[in-house]
Design a protein around this motif. Structure first.
Motif, mmCIF file in Angstrom:
data_model
loop_
_atom_site.group_PDB
_atom_site.id
_atom_site.type_symbol
_atom_site.label_atom_id
_atom_site.label_comp_id
_atom_site.label_asym_id
_atom_site.label_seq_id
_atom_site.Cartn_x
_atom_site.Cartn_y
_atom_site.Cartn_z
ATOM 1 N N THR A 137 -1.378 12.068 -8.491
ATOM 2 C CA THR A 137 -1.446 11.695 -6.812
ATOM 3 C C THR A 137 -1.985 10.230 -6.988
ATOM 4 N N GLU A 138 -2.239 10.063 -5.525
ATOM 5 C CA GLU A 138 -2.752 8.818 -5.236
ATOM 6 C C GLU A 138 -4.191 8.558 -5.692
ATOM 7 N N ASP A 139 -4.752 9.776 -6.029
ATOM 8 C CA ASP A 139 -6.275 9.708 -6.468
ATOM 9 C C ASP A 139 -6.247 9.350 -7.785
ATOM 10 N N ASN A 140 -5.479 9.483 -8.590
ATOM 11 C CA ASN A 140 -5.638 9.355 -10.070
ATOM 12 C C ASN A 140 -4.436 8.242 -10.836
ATOM 13 N N ALA A 141 -3.653 7.743 -9.892
ATOM 14 C CA ALA A 141 -2.408 7.092 -10.056
ATOM 15 C C ALA A 141 -3.013 5.665 -10.908
ATOM 16 N N LYS A 142 -4.047 5.226 -10.037
ATOM 17 C CA LYS A 142 -4.158 3.741 -10.683
ATOM 18 C C LYS A 142 -4.948 4.041 -12.066
ATOM 19 N N GLN A 143 -5.910 5.054 -12.225
ATOM 20 C CA GLN A 143 -6.265 5.453 -13.647
ATOM 21 C C GLN A 143 -5.197 5.598 -14.591
ATOM 22 N N LYS A 144 -4.140 6.285 -14.362
ATOM 23 C CA LYS A 144 -2.998 6.495 -14.971
ATOM 24 C C LYS A 144 -2.394 5.152 -15.509
ATOM 25 N N VAL B 5 3.771 6.427 -6.862
ATOM 26 C CA VAL B 5 2.683 7.163 -6.151
ATOM 27 C C VAL B 5 1.628 6.634 -5.644
ATOM 28 N N GLU B 6 1.350 5.253 -6.420
ATOM 29 C CA GLU B 6 0.150 4.566 -6.174
ATOM 30 C C GLU B 6 0.255 3.742 -4.852
ATOM 31 N N LYS B 7 1.618 3.177 -4.610
ATOM 32 C CA LYS B 7 1.881 2.596 -3.319
ATOM 33 C C LYS B 7 2.314 3.535 -2.183
ATOM 34 N N GLY B 8 2.145 4.866 -2.340
ATOM 35 C CA GLY B 8 2.445 5.875 -1.309
ATOM 36 C C GLY B 8 3.818 6.097 -0.763
ATOM 37 N N ASP B 9 4.765 5.510 -1.781
ATOM 38 C CA ASP B 9 6.248 5.767 -1.672
ATOM 39 C C ASP B 9 6.643 7.163 -2.071
ATOM 40 N N LYS C 258 14.820 5.351 0.418
ATOM 41 C CA LYS C 258 14.444 4.257 1.218
ATOM 42 C C LYS C 258 15.299 3.443 1.662
ATOM 43 N N GLU C 259 16.373 3.140 1.220
ATOM 44 C CA GLU C 259 17.482 2.585 1.687
ATOM 45 C C GLU C 259 18.215 3.317 2.980
ATOM 46 N N GLN C 260 18.083 4.725 2.719
ATOM 47 C CA GLN C 260 18.542 5.530 4.284
ATOM 48 C C GLN C 260 17.419 5.695 5.077
ATOM 49 N N GLY C 261 16.159 5.257 4.976
ATOM 50 C CA GLY C 261 15.040 5.430 5.722
ATOM 51 C C GLY C 261 14.670 6.596 5.786
ATOM 52 N N LEU C 262 14.788 7.582 4.788
ATOM 53 C CA LEU C 262 14.434 8.922 4.754
ATOM 54 C C LEU C 262 12.969 9.106 3.849
ATOM 55 N N THR C 263 12.160 10.102 4.311
ATOM 56 C CA THR C 263 11.037 10.250 3.687
ATOM 57 C C THR C 263 10.867 11.884 3.404
ATOM 58 N N MET C 264 10.832 12.042 2.032
ATOM 59 C CA MET C 264 10.429 13.404 1.397
ATOM 60 C C MET C 264 9.914 13.269 0.230
ATOM 61 N N PRO C 265 9.254 14.383 -0.163
ATOM 62 C CA PRO C 265 8.638 14.560 -1.437
ATOM 63 C C PRO C 265 9.774 14.488 -2.777
ATOM 64 N N VAL C 266 9.518 13.720 -3.724
ATOM 65 C CA VAL C 266 10.499 14.038 -5.021
ATOM 66 C C VAL C 266 9.446 13.906 -6.165
ATOM 67 N N THR C 267 9.819 14.754 -7.199
ATOM 68 C CA THR C 267 8.939 14.749 -8.392
ATOM 69 C C THR C 267 9.981 14.392 -9.615
ATOM 70 N N GLY C 268 9.116 13.943 -10.508
ATOM 71 C CA GLY C 268 9.903 13.491 -11.801
ATOM 72 C C GLY C 268 8.943 14.383 -12.783
ATOM 73 N N ALA C 269 9.092 13.934 -13.952
ATOM 74 C CA ALA C 269 8.600 14.730 -15.195
ATOM 75 C C ALA C 269 7.785 14.040 -16.089
ATOM 76 N N ASP C 270 7.867 12.451 -16.406
ATOM 77 C CA ASP C 270 7.635 11.731 -17.585
ATOM 78 C C ASP C 270 6.316 10.896 -17.342
ATOM 79 N N GLY C 271 5.744 10.597 -16.396
ATOM 80 C CA GLY C 271 4.543 9.671 -16.187
ATOM 81 C C GLY C 271 4.576 8.408 -16.748
ATOM 82 N N ILE C 272 6.033 7.719 -16.486
ATOM 83 C CA ILE C 272 6.087 6.450 -16.764
ATOM 84 C C ILE C 272 5.612 5.305 -15.756
ATOM 85 N N SER C 273 5.257 4.232 -15.961
ATOM 86 C CA SER C 273 4.699 3.367 -15.124
ATOM 87 C C SER C 273 5.321 3.234 -13.805
ATOM 88 N N LYS C 274 6.934 2.946 -13.574
ATOM 89 C CA LYS C 274 7.194 2.870 -12.591
ATOM 90 C C LYS C 274 7.309 3.966 -11.497
#
Length: 318
Positions: free
Chosen positions: A302-309, A257-261, A236-252
């Motif tokens: 994904t954005e489709d199920n982020a709110k439910q999660k 994902v919900e915000k589209g970031d 975000k700071e560098q104005g770059l957009t690319m996919p990033v994956t994590g592994a835990d499913g914590i709220s942050k």
């Protein structure tokens, strides 16, 4: 005659009360005692596991106790296990810190006929009753497939992990599926200690160096949300957009994902992990056979199920 009747009723009442108290005490005492020694309770991932354990103990009638070292070190956990051994629970459920001394201590539980179940962190230890948690190679494999689905063949990605056998398995799985899809692994690092308190700063430094050396990177796969979140912040700071994956499913991470970031991420099921560990512990106390490996599953957020999660996480963490 009336006094005799009163005396009889009084005696009967007292005897009934004694019986009720006795039966109640017997019922309470018969609850299996299970101690859950987690790695830490200092971050949300482990608190989600704790929530699953507490719900399971309530549902299955377990006298459960959840404890964890304050700083998450192997030395602290070893002392904690010493105390638990003296209490002699019916079952021990533990997420072992990385130390041969911990395994030696767990052997002492087995010698005292206390079954030991591993949660979250598996070990090639022959005396464990079962492992309850994520298939980490499979998680990494799915992360790689998901990342590849958002890129083109010959695109370049970076893999960032920590010094952990668990996270190493995730990186191994991701690498295999990315390479199978024709994605090039341009950079790979796992020099961050799990116990480091300044992980965010180290990730930021590593990532800035990676972008200087490899400006054509198209994606970043990390072994945990606690690495993925600072990666997203740097992008975000560098104005770059690319996919990033994590592994835990914590709220942050789910919020990003919900915000589209973040397009999407891979998630363990720590709540289910905790709940399933209680169910397995109960079966063990009853002498029932259980699976050697109990898989708590993997989700793709994904954005489709982020709110439910998010709604689910907000409910269990109240």
């Amino acid at each position: 005659m009336l006094n005799r009747n009163k005396l009889f009723l009084l005696t009967l009442t007292i005897i009934s009360a004694i019986l009720i108290v006795f039966i109640y005490k017997q019922f309470v005492e018969e609850k299996p005692k299970v101690t859950f020694v987690l790695r830490t309770l200092d971050n949300q991932y482990w608190r989600i596991i704790q929530a699953g354990v507490e719900r399971g103990c309530k549902d299955f009638g377990i006298d459960g106790k959840v404890i964890a070292p304050k700083n998450g070190t192997a030395t602290e956990q070893l002392k904690m296990l010493d105390n638990v051994l003296k209490e002699h629970p019916d079952v021990l459920v533990v997420s072992p810190a990385i130390s041969p001394d911990i395994i030696l201590k767990l052997d002492e539980f087995v010698k005292k006929n206390i079954p030991v179940l591993l949660i979250d962190t598996d070990e090639p230890w022959e005396n464990k009753t079962a492992y309850i948690g994520t298939n980490n190679v499979e998680l990494g494999r799915k992360a790689g497939i998901f990342m590849a689905s958002m890129l083109q063949p010959r695109d370049k990605v970076a893999l960032i992990g920590r010094e952990s056998s668990v996270e190493g398995e995730r990186i191994k799985g991701a690498k295999a599926s990315l390479e199978a899809a024709g994605i090039k692994i341009e950079a790979e690092t796992s020099k961050i200690s799990v116990e480091d308190k300044d992980q965010d700063q180290k990730v930021i430094k590593i990532l800035k160096t990676l972008f200087q050396q490899h400006p054509d990177l198209k994606g970043v796969v990390t072994s945990t949300d606690y690495l993925a979140i600072p990666v997203v912040n740097v992008l975000k700071e560098q104005g770059l957009t690319m996919p990033v994956t994590g592994a835990d499913g914590i709220s942050k991470m789910v919020e990003l994902v919900e915000k589209g970031d973040v397009t999407g991420t891979i998630a363990q099921n720590p709540y289910d992990m905790g709940y399933l560990s209680v169910q397995a512990a109960l079966q063990v106390t009853k002498g029932e056979k259980i699976k050697r490996n109990i898989d708590s599953g993997i989700d793709i957020i994904t954005e489709d199920n982020a709110k439910q999660k998010l709604d689910f996480l907000n409910t269990v963490l109240k």
